[in-house]
Design a protein around this motif. Structure first.
Motif: not given
Length: 557
Positions: A1-27
């Motif tokens: 629909m013309a003029g409608a607001l759409v919730d667009v998420k940014p295209t993830p870069i390197l989605k298949a080539e990157l891991d996020i590593v997090i050390p954790a001691i709590r929730n």
């Protein structure tokens, strides 16, 4: 629909080539703040401390969770190289990842905002830093030259320029820096085996220094192999979750030992035989044992752990071999080897029932050399690039000076407040010019207390007008010739070495005028530290924080 607001998420870069590593001691509730940026990516969470405790991960994230029981099961005896009760346990995530890139962040780091209030996507900036080249042999004093829309930087080598002011800088070759693990990204395929955070935490005399150690090892290896290391953006908001006095107790030996450790890394030399990251790291471990082992037995243990780390890396990540030189010598013939090239050949090797002698052929043997990962610069038509970059400048050259003068005339300054002059009797301001110096009126609050030396370029018969009230000397070509005689030939004529004066007073983000002269004077009076690169700011700046890992002998105010 013309003029409608759409919730667009940014295209993830390197989605298949990157891991996020997090050390954790709590929730990991902090992930909710990062959900718009982290949710598309795969997370590897390394739980530190009591493995019987359940770590809660918010719904919707694609993640693997490892605790100490998992580490012991997967690595067996080699699990001893993974720190316990210290954020250096994140190294296990580097081991089990199969992606090319790693981004690691601490659980007490949150999304920061820029001065306009907009959230900073730290991951996106890290990815840009990883994908854009580094220039370790030439230091750009303003910004990353490969940043999109960056200015053409005068004096910057053309063979290092990219597409062409952010604080993303390549750390110069031969210079160390304090790496911070709580907001870090790196090319795992390129430098992964060097990203070992040492033995820290429980059972060790030191903690919270793993990132410093890894950064120094990695920088020496990168310098040797010709890789670049960047620092600067992005920023995150660090809400410290730990007691600073407890932290200081853990870091005590690090602060004490670094006065010996940093010079060790400054003078560490790797041999020409060290052609891969792993061979470099093994050689560095030998030097650690030989030289730092004299300081404390801990370094003997650490050197052994460095070797164990590489062995564990090989077990979990395999090796790549250049087999062409071994084809004629392979007992089973060359066809068997060629059939297994270009893929994981572990299963083929095991099915063939190889002898112990065959299994001992590894990277220490010259028969089947292990391949290193290299990068090559793509050829660039620099002549055409120069033409394209300078075309808009020359096309508009006729009106540029007129616009500049109009902009200067429109500026207005408040002359009521004059700063206290620093070094008034010890500093001259030298200004080369080809025209009237009306723009000095803009600098009057800052320059008027000082003595000016004005060097007129071009036609000496032309009169240069200087605004009233300035203490100055004016020299033209007729003055230069009798003063220097035959040596006047070394002074340029009609060249940028005697360019016009037309710079305007800049303003900071709050709108306050920047006293450039005052800042230059502070820079002159404060010491420099050419052998250690502070990745955040000038450590001698008044009120600057103590940077973890910065040599005490170099700390200023």
């Amino acid at each position: 629909m013309a003029g409608a607001l759409v919730d667009v998420k940014p295209t993830p870069i390197l989605k298949a080539e990157l891991d996020i590593v997090i050390p954790a001691i709590r929730n990991l509730d902090f992930l909710e703040r990062w959900r718009p940026y982290f949710e598309p990516y795969h997370l590897i969470i390394v739980q530190d401390g009591d493995p019987s405790r359940t770590i809660k991960v918010p719904d919707g994230f694609d993640c693997e969770l490892y605790n100490r029981n998992d580490i012991n099961r997967i690595l067996g005896p080699k699990a001893s190289c993974i720190s316990f009760k210290d954020s250096a346990c994140r190294c296990f995530g580097y081991l089990v990842s199969k992606k090319k890139y790693i981004f690691t962040i601490d659980e007490d780091c949150f999304v920061a905002k820029d001065p306009s209030g907009k959230e900073i996507n730290a991951l996106e900036q890290h990815i840009k830093n990883l994908l854009n080249p580094s220039t370790p042999l030439f230091f750009n004093t303003l910004y990353d030259p490969y940043r999109e829309d960056a200015d053409l930087f005068h004096g910057y080598p053309f063979n290092l320029r990219g597409v062409f002011v952010d604080a993303v800088l390549t750390i110069p070759k031969g210079t160390l820096f304090p790496m911070c693990d709580m907001n870090l990204a790196f090319n795992r395929e390129l430098i992964g085996p060097a990203m070992y955070f040492g033995l820290m935490g429980d059972g060790q005399p030191i903690g919270r220094y793993g990132d410093m150690w890894a950064g120094w090892c990695m920088k020496v290896i990168c310098d040797h192999l010709g890789y670049g290391v960047k620092t600067g953006l992005p920023y995150v908001w660090h809400s410290k979750a730990r007691n600073p006095f407890v932290n200081l107790k853990k870091e005590y030996y690090g602060i004490f030992w670094q006065e010996e450790v940093i010079p060790f890394f400054h003078f560490a030399v790797l041999t020409k035989e060290c052609t891969t990251v792993k061979t470099c790291y093994i050689e560095l471990s030998k030097q650690v044992k030989a030289k730092l082992g004299k300081i404390h037995p801990y370094f003997l243990k650490l050197a052994d752990a460095m070797v164990t780390w590489v062995e564990a890396w090989d077990e979990l990540n395999g090796k790549v071999y250049a087999v062409s030189s071994y084809l004629d010598n392979h007992p089973g013939g060359d066809k068997v080897v060629l059939a297994a090239t270009g893929r994981d050949a572990t299963e083929d090797f095991e099915d063939a029932g190889h002898s112990n002698t065959a299994r001992e052929l590894d990277t220490t043997s010259s028969a089947i050399p292990e391949l290193g990962i290299t990068s090559k610069n793509q050829p660039v038509d620099y002549l055409q690039k120069i033409k394209d970059l300078t075309k808009p400048i020359w096309a508009d050259a006729d009106t540029w000076f007129e616009r500049q003068q109009q902009e200067e005339e429109m500026c207005h300054l408040d002359h009521d407040v004059k700063p206290t002059p620093i070094l008034k009797d010890e500093l001259d301001i030298v200004i080369p010019t080809t025209r009237n110096l009306d723009s000095l009126a803009m600098w009057r609050p800052f320059f008027e207390p000082y003595h000016l030396i004005i060097v007129q370029d071009g036609d000496p018969s032309r009169t240069i007008k200087v605004p009233d009230g300035f203490d100055y000397e004016l020299y033209n070509r007729n003055d230069i010739n009798p003063i220097l005689g035959p040596k006047a030939s070394c002074i340029s004529v009609k060249d940028s070495a005697c360019r016009r004066f037309g710079h305007s007073v800049a303003k900071d983000l709050s709108g306050k005028e920047i006293n450039a002269l005052e800042q230059h004077i502070k820079n002159l009076l404060n010491p420099s530290t050419p052998l250690f690169f502070n990745s955040l700011y000038d450590p001698y700046r008044e009120g600057a924080d103590f940077v973890c890992g910065y040599p005490l002998r170099s700390i200023g105010l």
